[in-house]
Design an enzyme around this catalytic site. Structure first.
Site, PDB file in Angstrom:
ATOM      1  N   ASP A  40       0.792  -1.240   0.000  1.00 13.51           N
ATOM      2  CA  ASP A  40       0.000   0.000   0.000  1.00 13.51           C
ATOM      3  C   ASP A  40       0.820   1.285   0.000  1.00 13.51           C
ATOM      4  O   ASP A  40       0.281   2.376   0.160  1.00 13.51           O
ATOM      5  CB  ASP A  40      -0.956   0.051   1.208  1.00 13.51           C
ATOM      6  CG  ASP A  40      -2.155  -0.848   0.980  1.00 13.51           C
ATOM      7  OD1 ASP A  40      -2.304  -1.349  -0.154  1.00 13.51           O
ATOM      8  OD2 ASP A  40      -2.928  -1.050   1.929  1.00 13.51           O
ATOM      9  N   HIS A 244      30.272   4.964  -5.118  1.00 15.79           N
ATOM     10  CA  HIS A 244      28.813   5.102  -5.003  1.00 15.79           C
ATOM     11  C   HIS A 244      28.310   4.808  -3.585  1.00 15.79           C
ATOM     12  O   HIS A 244      27.264   4.205  -3.379  1.00 15.79           O
ATOM     13  CB  HIS A 244      28.099   4.202  -6.026  1.00 15.79           C
ATOM     14  CG  HIS A 244      28.242   4.708  -7.422  1.00 15.79           C
ATOM     15  ND1 HIS A 244      27.975   3.953  -8.528  1.00 15.79           N
ATOM     16  CD2 HIS A 244      28.644   5.914  -7.894  1.00 15.79           C
ATOM     17  CE1 HIS A 244      28.190   4.666  -9.622  1.00 15.79           C
ATOM     18  NE2 HIS A 244      28.607   5.862  -9.261  1.00 15.79           N
ATOM     19  N   ASP A 261      28.509  14.190  -2.342  1.00 13.68           N
ATOM     20  CA  ASP A 261      28.081  14.278  -3.738  1.00 13.68           C
ATOM     21  C   ASP A 261      26.553  14.280  -3.687  1.00 13.68           C
ATOM     22  O   ASP A 261      25.933  13.247  -3.442  1.00 13.68           O
ATOM     23  CB  ASP A 261      28.627  13.074  -4.515  1.00 13.68           C
ATOM     24  CG  ASP A 261      28.293  13.130  -6.008  1.00 13.68           C
ATOM     25  OD1 ASP A 261      27.410  13.916  -6.397  1.00 13.68           O
ATOM     26  OD2 ASP A 261      28.909  12.368  -6.776  1.00 13.68           O
ATOM     27  N   ASP A 272      24.113  18.454  -9.782  1.00 14.20           N
ATOM     28  CA  ASP A 272      25.034  17.387  -9.393  1.00 14.20           C
ATOM     29  C   ASP A 272      26.340  18.034  -8.925  1.00 14.20           C
ATOM     30  O   ASP A 272      27.140  18.466  -9.741  1.00 14.20           O
ATOM     31  CB  ASP A 272      25.260  16.486 -10.629  1.00 14.20           C
ATOM     32  CG  ASP A 272      26.083  15.257 -10.315  1.00 14.20           C
ATOM     33  OD1 ASP A 272      26.461  15.066  -9.148  1.00 14.20           O
ATOM     34  OD2 ASP A 272      26.363  14.488 -11.258  1.00 14.20           O
ATOM     35  N   HIS A 355      37.339   6.860 -12.697  1.00 12.56           N
ATOM     36  CA  HIS A 355      36.122   7.218 -13.442  1.00 12.56           C
ATOM     37  C   HIS A 355      36.417   8.346 -14.411  1.00 12.56           C
ATOM     38  O   HIS A 355      37.489   8.944 -14.387  1.00 12.56           O
ATOM     39  CB  HIS A 355      34.978   7.581 -12.483  1.00 12.56           C
ATOM     40  CG  HIS A 355      35.269   8.731 -11.560  1.00 12.56           C
ATOM     41  ND1 HIS A 355      35.203  10.037 -11.950  1.00 12.56           N
ATOM     42  CD2 HIS A 355      35.633   8.757 -10.247  1.00 12.56           C
ATOM     43  CE1 HIS A 355      35.482  10.830 -10.913  1.00 12.56           C
ATOM     44  NE2 HIS A 355      35.762  10.081  -9.876  1.00 12.56           N
ATOM     45  N   HIS A 359      29.922  13.895 -17.510  1.00 16.67           N
ATOM     46  CA  HIS A 359      28.752  13.268 -18.130  1.00 16.67           C
ATOM     47  C   HIS A 359      27.773  14.375 -18.454  1.00 16.67           C
ATOM     48  O   HIS A 359      27.848  15.470 -17.895  1.00 16.67           O
ATOM     49  CB  HIS A 359      28.133  12.197 -17.219  1.00 16.67           C
ATOM     50  CG  HIS A 359      27.752  12.659 -15.839  1.00 16.67           C
ATOM     51  ND1 HIS A 359      26.609  13.380 -15.586  1.00 16.67           N
ATOM     52  CD2 HIS A 359      28.360  12.506 -14.637  1.00 16.67           C
ATOM     53  CE1 HIS A 359      26.534  13.642 -14.280  1.00 16.67           C
ATOM     54  NE2 HIS A 359      27.594  13.132 -13.680  1.00 16.67           N
ATOM     55  N   HIS A 366      22.538  11.497 -15.054  1.00 21.26           N
ATOM     56  CA  HIS A 366      23.395  11.053 -16.158  1.00 21.26           C
ATOM     57  C   HIS A 366      22.514  11.197 -17.382  1.00 21.26           C
ATOM     58  O   HIS A 366      21.773  10.297 -17.757  1.00 21.26           O
ATOM     59  CB  HIS A 366      23.859   9.608 -15.964  1.00 21.26           C
ATOM     60  CG  HIS A 366      24.847   9.477 -14.847  1.00 21.26           C
ATOM     61  ND1 HIS A 366      25.350   8.284 -14.410  1.00 21.26           N
ATOM     62  CD2 HIS A 366      25.447  10.421 -14.067  1.00 21.26           C
ATOM     63  CE1 HIS A 366      26.216   8.490 -13.408  1.00 21.26           C
ATOM     64  NE2 HIS A 366      26.267   9.777 -13.177  1.00 21.26           N
ATOM     65  N   GLU A 397      34.184  16.653 -12.989  1.00 10.70           N
ATOM     66  CA  GLU A 397      34.337  16.064 -11.664  1.00 10.70           C
ATOM     67  C   GLU A 397      35.550  15.138 -11.519  1.00 10.70           C
ATOM     68  O   GLU A 397      35.394  13.937 -11.340  1.00 10.70           O
ATOM     69  CB  GLU A 397      33.060  15.306 -11.285  1.00 10.70           C
ATOM     70  CG  GLU A 397      32.531  14.348 -12.352  1.00 10.70           C
ATOM     71  CD  GLU A 397      31.303  13.573 -11.866  1.00 10.70           C
ATOM     72  OE1 GLU A 397      31.336  13.040 -10.742  1.00 10.70           O
ATOM     73  OE2 GLU A 397      30.311  13.510 -12.607  1.00 10.70           O
ATOM     74  N   TYR A 401      41.480   8.959  -5.249  1.00  8.68           N
ATOM     75  CA  TYR A 401      41.039   8.049  -4.183  1.00  8.68           C
ATOM     76  C   TYR A 401      42.202   7.137  -3.814  1.00  8.68           C
ATOM     77  O   TYR A 401      42.671   6.365  -4.643  1.00  8.68           O
ATOM     78  CB  TYR A 401      39.847   7.220  -4.671  1.00  8.68           C
ATOM     79  CG  TYR A 401      38.787   8.077  -5.355  1.00  8.68           C
ATOM     80  CD1 TYR A 401      37.786   8.713  -4.615  1.00  8.68           C
ATOM     81  CD2 TYR A 401      38.836   8.300  -6.734  1.00  8.68           C
ATOM     82  CE1 TYR A 401      36.859   9.521  -5.236  1.00  8.68           C
ATOM     83  CE2 TYR A 401      37.905   9.112  -7.360  1.00  8.68           C
ATOM     84  CZ  TYR A 401      36.916   9.726  -6.616  1.00  8.68           C
ATOM     85  OH  TYR A 401      36.003  10.542  -7.246  1.00  8.68           O
ATOM     86  N   ARG A 418      36.778  14.347  -4.406  1.00 14.01           N
ATOM     87  CA  ARG A 418      36.174  14.629  -5.710  1.00 14.01           C
ATOM     88  C   ARG A 418      35.647  16.045  -5.650  1.00 14.01           C
ATOM     89  O   ARG A 418      35.105  16.472  -4.618  1.00 14.01           O
ATOM     90  CB  ARG A 418      35.059  13.630  -6.038  1.00 14.01           C
ATOM     91  CG  ARG A 418      34.424  13.869  -7.408  1.00 14.01           C
ATOM     92  CD  ARG A 418      33.597  12.687  -7.934  1.00 14.01           C
ATOM     93  NE  ARG A 418      32.469  12.342  -7.093  1.00 14.01           N
ATOM     94  CZ  ARG A 418      32.406  11.285  -6.294  1.00 14.01           C
ATOM     95  NH1 ARG A 418      33.435  10.466  -6.199  1.00 14.01           N
ATOM     96  NH2 ARG A 418      31.334  11.053  -5.575  1.00 14.01           N
ATOM     97  N   GLU A 420      33.213  18.479  -7.989  1.00 10.98           N
ATOM     98  CA  GLU A 420      32.320  18.418  -9.156  1.00 10.98           C
ATOM     99  C   GLU A 420      31.484  19.677  -9.303  1.00 10.98           C
ATOM    100  O   GLU A 420      30.824  20.115  -8.360  1.00 10.98           O
ATOM    101  CB  GLU A 420      31.368  17.214  -9.008  1.00 10.98           C
ATOM    102  CG  GLU A 420      30.322  17.135 -10.105  1.00 10.98           C
ATOM    103  CD  GLU A 420      29.452  15.886 -10.011  1.00 10.98           C
ATOM    104  OE1 GLU A 420      29.211  15.408  -8.882  1.00 10.98           O
ATOM    105  OE2 GLU A 420      29.022  15.394 -11.059  1.00 10.98           O
TER     106      GLU A 420
HETATM  107 MN   LIG Z   1      28.194  13.524 -11.460  1.00  3.84          MN
END
Ligand SMILES: [Mn+2]
Length: 451
Positions: A40, A244, A261, A272, A355, A359, A366, A397, A401, A418, A420
């Site tokens: 529900d 992530h 992020d 972003d 990475h 993007h 993305h 970005e 690491y 990072r 960005e």
């Molecule tokens: Mn991004």
């Protein structure tokens, strides 16, 4: 421009592409289904981006049909019918009676009529434009409509014989943002920047990641944004090296970094932003060294984010600075690699930067659009990287690491950074719409001091 004109203009543009392709046809685009979370209770509803792009309509249960012929096009919307009983529970529905005026479509019908009407609309049409292989439900419905049309064959009606993917056409349009879209994206980025500032200002050792996530959410919703554009990453210490990671319950400790992020979605558009800052407000020597390298890499990427350059150039510029920085800090060994060029060619940096730098950004975080040029003279050769043009929006970005390892200087262990920002390509370069959040190490420290 009247709001309905924006969407009508897009439908006309899509019709033009269809006309150029096959002289005409029928495009069918449904919005996203509602998703059950548990008994529900449903996930907050989010419309389909392609559907919204062409209709401006946010309700579930809707399908857009654009019938294109030689000289004109007409749009039919199928939507949930008015239902006083259901509306008490689920909220007001626009309904097919009000839809033409509100949305600027030529006609609107109850979605209950979709199957019947579609078999009429597809009769004697050569080409159908759908999102091919998009979902089992879309495929099932299409089969059903085709069956209905084929059954009329003995009445002299011809079923469509060509199926085209409408998705690529819409995505090519979405890649280039118009003034209306860029204006929303500027506001979305400004809200997200304020949320990052809020998190930096409130952060202190002993807090937990989810508490900073709550601060971000507060700023997003308090500023009128409808949702996050994606699940917020709030990563303390070693978690900053997990790309992530979600905001969890890890305690933020003095001497460690916090990587956030996070971006809001405003009126259907994503922002972003990533910022990395010291939990106690002051970068340590090794943290500062890697931070400044990452920022220099971002600046190098920004400098080549301009029309005429390819999508890959910012990445290549960032890679050069990052790899040189890794050599300078002896995280990569010049004695082993020989030269900067070789360190880049052999992708030695990948251990610390795994990475890409950019993007597309738009309705989806993305965002859609091909990363390769579409018109290639030599069909056999690999298509060249996309050339940046005004109206495109990309993220920039770079990151570093450093996971603990025997052959890595211990002072750098668990440093994940990072940075960005969101860049709108304009006529001469790019506009950074997310720089409301401080990015220089000194500026971050100054902001965190004034608590
Ligand atoms: Mn991004």
């Amino acid at each position: 421009m009247n709001k309905t004109d924006i969407y009508q203009k897009r439908r006309i543009a899509l019709a033009k592409t269809i006309r150029a392709n096959t002289g005409g046809g029928v495009a069918v685009i449904a919005t996203a289904p509602e998703l059950s979370r548990n008994r529900d209770s449903e996930f907050p509803y989010r419309h389909d981006s392609d559907f919204f792009y062409l209709s401006g309509f946010e309700e579930p249960g809707a399908t857009l049909v654009i019938k294109v012929d030689q000289n004109s096009e007409e749009t039919h919307l199928f939507c949930r019918p008015k239902d006083p009983e259901r509306e008490i529970w689920d909220g007001i529905r626009l309904g097919p009676e009000a839809a033409p005026k509100m949305l600027g479509v030529d006609s609107a019908h109850s979605n209950v009529e979709l199957d019947t009407k579609l078999s009429q609309l597809l009769a004697d049409q050569d080409a159908v434009y759908v999102r091919l292989a998009e979902s089992a439900e879309t495929d099932r419905r299409l089969r059903h409509w085709m069956k209905q049309v084929r059954q009329q064959a003995r009445a002299g009606i011809n079923p469509p014989s060509e199926f085209h993917d409408v998705e690529a056409m819409i995505h090519e349009m979405r890649l280039f943002k118009d003034v209306h879209e860029i204006e929303i994206m500027r506001r979305a980025a400004a809200i997200s920047a304020r949320a990052h500032i809020r998190a930096m200002q409130i952060c202190k050792p002993g807090m937990r990641e989810y508490q900073l996530e709550a601060e971000l959410l507060h700023e997003f919703r308090n500023s009128g944004s409808q949702s996050v554009a994606y699940n917020s990453i709030v990563a303390g210490g070693a978690n900053s090296c997990i790309l992530h990671y979600r905001a969890g319950s890890t305690e933020l400790r003095s001497g460690e970094l916090c990587l956030i992020d996070a971006g809001c979605e405003l009126d259907g558009y994503a922002s972003d932003i990533t910022r990395t800052f010291p939990v106690n407000g002051k970068f340590s020597g090794p943290q500062r060294a890697l931070y400044d390298i990452t920022l220099a890499a971002q600046e190098a990427a920004i400098a080549v984010t301009k029309p005429g350059n390819t999508f890959m150039q910012p990445h290549e510029a960032a890679l050069k600075v990052l790899t040189q920085g890794l050599l300078d800090e002896k995280l990569l060994k010049l004695t082993e690699l020989g030269s900067l060029d070789n360190a880049i060619e052999t992708a030695a940096y990948r251990r610390f930067y795994m990475h890409r730098t950019s993007h597309w950004l738009g309705m989806d975080v993305h965002d859609v659009g091909s990363y390769r040029e579409q018109n290639n003279i030599n069909a056999d050769a690999e298509k060249p990287w996309r050339i940046l043009r005004p109206g495109m929006v990309i993220t920039i970005e770079p990151g570093l690491y450093v996971r603990p390892a025997q052959d890595v200087d211990e002072q750098f262990w668990n440093i994940g950074i990072r940075i960005e920002d969101d860049a709108v390509i304009n006529d001469s370069g790019c506009e950074l719409i997310s720089r409301g959040a401080p990015v220089k190490a000194n500026d971050i420290e100054a902001l965190m001091k004034n608590q």
